[in-house]
Design a protein around this motif. Structure first.
Motif, PDB file in Angstrom:
ATOM      1  N   PRO A 235       0.742  -1.265   0.195  1.00 36.52           N
ATOM      2  CA  PRO A 235       0.102   0.122  -0.213  1.00 36.52           C
ATOM      3  C   PRO A 235       0.828   1.471  -0.038  1.00 36.52           C
ATOM      4  CG  PRO A 235       0.103  -1.048   2.171  1.00 36.52           C
ATOM      5  CD  PRO A 235       0.880  -1.814   1.282  1.00 36.52           C
ATOM      6  N   HIS A 236       0.770   2.026  -1.015  1.00 42.03           N
ATOM      7  CA  HIS A 236       1.464   3.381  -1.097  1.00 42.03           C
ATOM      8  C   HIS A 236       0.876   4.717  -0.824  1.00 42.03           C
ATOM      9  CE1 HIS A 236       4.849   1.120  -3.266  1.00 42.03           C
ATOM     10  NE2 HIS A 236       3.914   0.429  -3.967  1.00 42.03           N
ATOM     11  N   PRO A 237       1.163   5.694   0.011  1.00 38.83           N
ATOM     12  CA  PRO A 237       0.442   6.478   0.509  1.00 38.83           C
ATOM     13  C   PRO A 237       0.439   7.690  -0.534  1.00 38.83           C
ATOM     14  CG  PRO A 237       2.779   6.606   1.259  1.00 38.83           C
ATOM     15  CD  PRO A 237       2.521   5.349   0.707  1.00 38.83           C
ATOM     16  N   LYS A 238      -0.767   8.353  -0.539  1.00 44.81           N
ATOM     17  CA  LYS A 238      -1.032   9.348  -1.531  1.00 44.81           C
ATOM     18  C   LYS A 238      -1.556  10.591  -0.663  1.00 44.81           C
ATOM     19  CE  LYS A 238      -3.270   8.361  -5.317  1.00 44.81           C
ATOM     20  NZ  LYS A 238      -4.319   7.919  -6.177  1.00 44.81           N
ATOM     21  N   ASP A 239      -0.949  10.988   0.164  1.00 48.89           N
ATOM     22  CA  ASP A 239      -1.059  12.175   1.144  1.00 48.89           C
ATOM     23  C   ASP A 239      -0.527  13.441   0.377  1.00 48.89           C
ATOM     24  OD1 ASP A 239      -2.261  10.344   2.597  1.00 48.89           O
ATOM     25  OD2 ASP A 239      -0.359  10.012   3.806  1.00 48.89           O
ATOM     26  N   SER A 240      -1.064  14.641   0.697  1.00 48.92           N
ATOM     27  CA  SER A 240      -0.716  15.799   0.458  1.00 48.92           C
ATOM     28  C   SER A 240      -1.229  16.794   1.276  1.00 48.92           C
ATOM     29  CB  SER A 240      -1.053  16.320  -1.044  1.00 48.92           C
ATOM     30  OG  SER A 240      -0.475  17.494  -1.378  1.00 48.92           O
ATOM     31  N   GLY A 241      -0.299  17.629   1.928  1.00 50.15           N
ATOM     32  CA  GLY A 241      -0.867  18.709   2.788  1.00 50.15           C
ATOM     33  C   GLY A 241      -1.951  18.085   3.999  1.00 50.15           C
ATOM     34  N   LYS A 242      -3.071  18.311   4.098  1.00 53.28           N
ATOM     35  CA  LYS A 242      -3.855  17.954   5.035  1.00 53.28           C
ATOM     36  C   LYS A 242      -4.790  16.771   4.413  1.00 53.28           C
ATOM     37  CE  LYS A 242      -4.389  22.199   7.694  1.00 53.28           C
ATOM     38  NZ  LYS A 242      -5.488  23.243   8.095  1.00 53.28           N
ATOM     39  N   ALA A 243      -4.612  16.361   2.870  1.00 54.24           N
ATOM     40  CA  ALA A 243      -5.392  15.416   2.396  1.00 54.24           C
ATOM     41  C   ALA A 243      -4.679  14.247   2.811  1.00 54.24           C
ATOM     42  CB  ALA A 243      -5.367  15.806   0.922  1.00 54.24           C
ATOM     43  N   TRP A 245      -5.652  10.446   1.517  1.00 55.79           N
ATOM     44  CA  TRP A 245      -6.322   9.666   0.736  1.00 55.79           C
ATOM     45  C   TRP A 245      -6.020   8.320   0.886  1.00 55.79           C
ATOM     46  CZ3 TRP A 245      -9.654  12.366  -2.145  1.00 55.79           C
ATOM     47  CH2 TRP A 245      -9.439  13.768  -2.181  1.00 55.79           C
ATOM     48  N   HIS A 246      -7.047   7.177   0.304  1.00 55.45           N
ATOM     49  CA  HIS A 246      -6.755   5.667   0.628  1.00 55.45           C
ATOM     50  C   HIS A 246      -5.520   5.259  -0.270  1.00 55.45           C
ATOM     51  CE1 HIS A 246     -10.604   4.931   2.592  1.00 55.45           C
ATOM     52  NE2 HIS A 246     -11.351   5.568   1.673  1.00 55.45           N
ATOM     53  N   ARG A 247      -4.642   4.606   0.673  1.00 55.33           N
ATOM     54  CA  ARG A 247      -3.422   3.961   0.008  1.00 55.33           C
ATOM     55  C   ARG A 247      -3.670   2.994  -1.089  1.00 55.33           C
ATOM     56  NH1 ARG A 247       1.250   3.461   4.635  1.00 55.33           N
ATOM     57  NH2 ARG A 247       0.945   5.787   5.468  1.00 55.33           N
ATOM     58  N   SER A 248      -3.096   2.788  -2.009  1.00 55.60           N
ATOM     59  CA  SER A 248      -3.608   2.319  -3.062  1.00 55.60           C
ATOM     60  C   SER A 248      -2.319   1.326  -3.500  1.00 55.60           C
ATOM     61  CB  SER A 248      -3.780   3.052  -4.530  1.00 55.60           C
ATOM     62  OG  SER A 248      -2.705   3.594  -4.695  1.00 55.60           O
ATOM     63  N   ARG A 289     -12.465  -6.574  -1.226  1.00 58.53           N
ATOM     64  CA  ARG A 289     -11.368  -6.205  -2.133  1.00 58.53           C
ATOM     65  C   ARG A 289     -10.172  -5.893  -1.236  1.00 58.53           C
ATOM     66  NH1 ARG A 289      -9.540  -1.477  -3.758  1.00 58.53           N
ATOM     67  NH2 ARG A 289     -11.369  -0.459  -2.992  1.00 58.53           N
ATOM     68  N   VAL A 290     -10.172  -5.160  -0.082  1.00 52.86           N
ATOM     69  CA  VAL A 290      -9.348  -4.713   0.884  1.00 52.86           C
ATOM     70  C   VAL A 290      -8.736  -5.879   1.531  1.00 52.86           C
ATOM     71  CG1 VAL A 290      -8.534  -3.588   2.646  1.00 52.86           C
ATOM     72  CG2 VAL A 290     -10.004  -2.441   1.109  1.00 52.86           C
TER      73      VAL A 290
END
Length: 322
Positions: A235-243, A245-248, A289-290
């Motif tokens: 699972p790779h993080p997809k964060d930016s600032g305060k956002a 997101w679900h890791r994909s 799926r998870v």
């Protein structure tokens, strides 16, 4: 003896095509020679014994002669991922392309990243043959799926017999490859040991075990994060600032993930710890799926650990006997 990364002082960029190889030693000047052993040996002879690193791209096998000559001359080499080189060139905003330009870019790519580029090593002949057999089996299975889909199409009735004949032929070839793969693994003590450990993991069957041996030969030498990433289930993080997101799960070696999915389905339907873990995830309101992806990750990490422990134990016994 090959030079260590810290000793490299010059970079040789080599752009490989079917018939020719273009060399650039870091300056603007380039030279093109035939992609033949004698011509390459003559062109590379001056670099023998120097602190030079040769950089070429993977070209589907056209680089094999070049790499063989580099190994013969003891010139360290790196076989670069074409996608990484392309992204590197694009980062400079450049679009021009021909063989001399590509050779210069490869030289520059090697110069900027020499300290971190892994050195190419020749593959074990048995491992190389296994990779080819497994890759061919994947090709034939994909053809079989295509033909099965064509057979179901409403307009295929007139050619149904032809399609069925081709399907029968594909089945024969696939079975022959399965037998050849099993024989090859059985004749190799190391591969047989690894395959035995892989088959002990719930969900790993006679198809996935050779696939893992062929596509992830590093199995047993990686940590759990590395092997999950190679299998495309990290699972790779997809964060930016305060956002947040679900890791994909993306990337990895594309052949592994579909086979791991089938293995996870089989494991979840059985009576084993992975099935228990899957039910616990569903009970915790995780989407199916998870939960399946988590089981896929468990399968590959368990496989990696069992191969590692088995190889380590075998080496210890070998040292004691010696």
């Amino acid at each position: 003896m090959m030079a260590e990364p810290t000793e490299i002082q010059s970079i040789l960029g080599l752009d490989v095509s079917r018939d020719t190889v273009t060399l650039c030693d870091g300056r603007r000047h380039t030279v093109t020679v035939a992609n033949e052993a004698d011509a390459l040996r003559a062109a590379l002879q001056p670099y023998q014994g120097t602190t030079t690193l040769a950089v070429c791209e993977a070209t589907g096998g056209y680089e094999d002669i070049l790499l063989g000559v580099l190994l013969e001359l003891a010139i360290p080499a790196h076989r670069a991922d074409p996608a990484k080189v392309k992204a590197y060139i694009a980062s400079f905003g450049k679009r021009a392309k021909n063989d001399p330009i590509d050779a210069r870019w490869l030289s520059r790519y090697g110069r900027d990243r020499a300290a971190t580029l892994p050195r190419w090593q020749s593959a074990d002949p048995t491992q190389q043959k296994l990779e080819l057999l497994v890759a061919r089996r994947l090709d034939l299975v994909a053809m079989r799926v295509q033909e099965q889909n064509r057979l179901k199409a409403p307009r295929s009735r007139l050619i149904a017999d032809n399609i069925r004949d081709h399907l029968a032929e594909l089945e024969r070839h696939i079975e022959a490859l399965n037998a050849e793969i099993d024989t090859l693994i059985g004749e190799s003590r190391d591969l047989a040991l690894r395959a035995q450990q892989l088959r002990s993991v719930p969900g790993v069957g006679p198809v996935l075990a050779p696939l893992l041996l062929a596509v992830i030969p590093e199995l047993g030498t990686l940590n759990r994060r590395q092997v999950a990433s190679l299998a495309g289930v990290a699972p790779h993080p997809k964060d930016s600032g305060k956002a947040n997101w679900h890791r994909s799960t993306t990337g990895g070696r594309r052949q592994i993930r579909p086979a791991l999915f089938i293995a996870a389905l089989a494991a979840c339907r059985g009576d084993n710890p992975l099935a228990v873990a899957y039910k616990a995830l569903l009970k915790a309101a995780k989407p199916k799926r998870v939960a399946l992806t988590a089981i896929m990750r468990k399968i590959i990490t368990i496989a990696n650990a069992r191969v590692r422990d088995a190889v380590r134990h075998q080496n210890e016994i070998g040292q004691i006997n010696a």
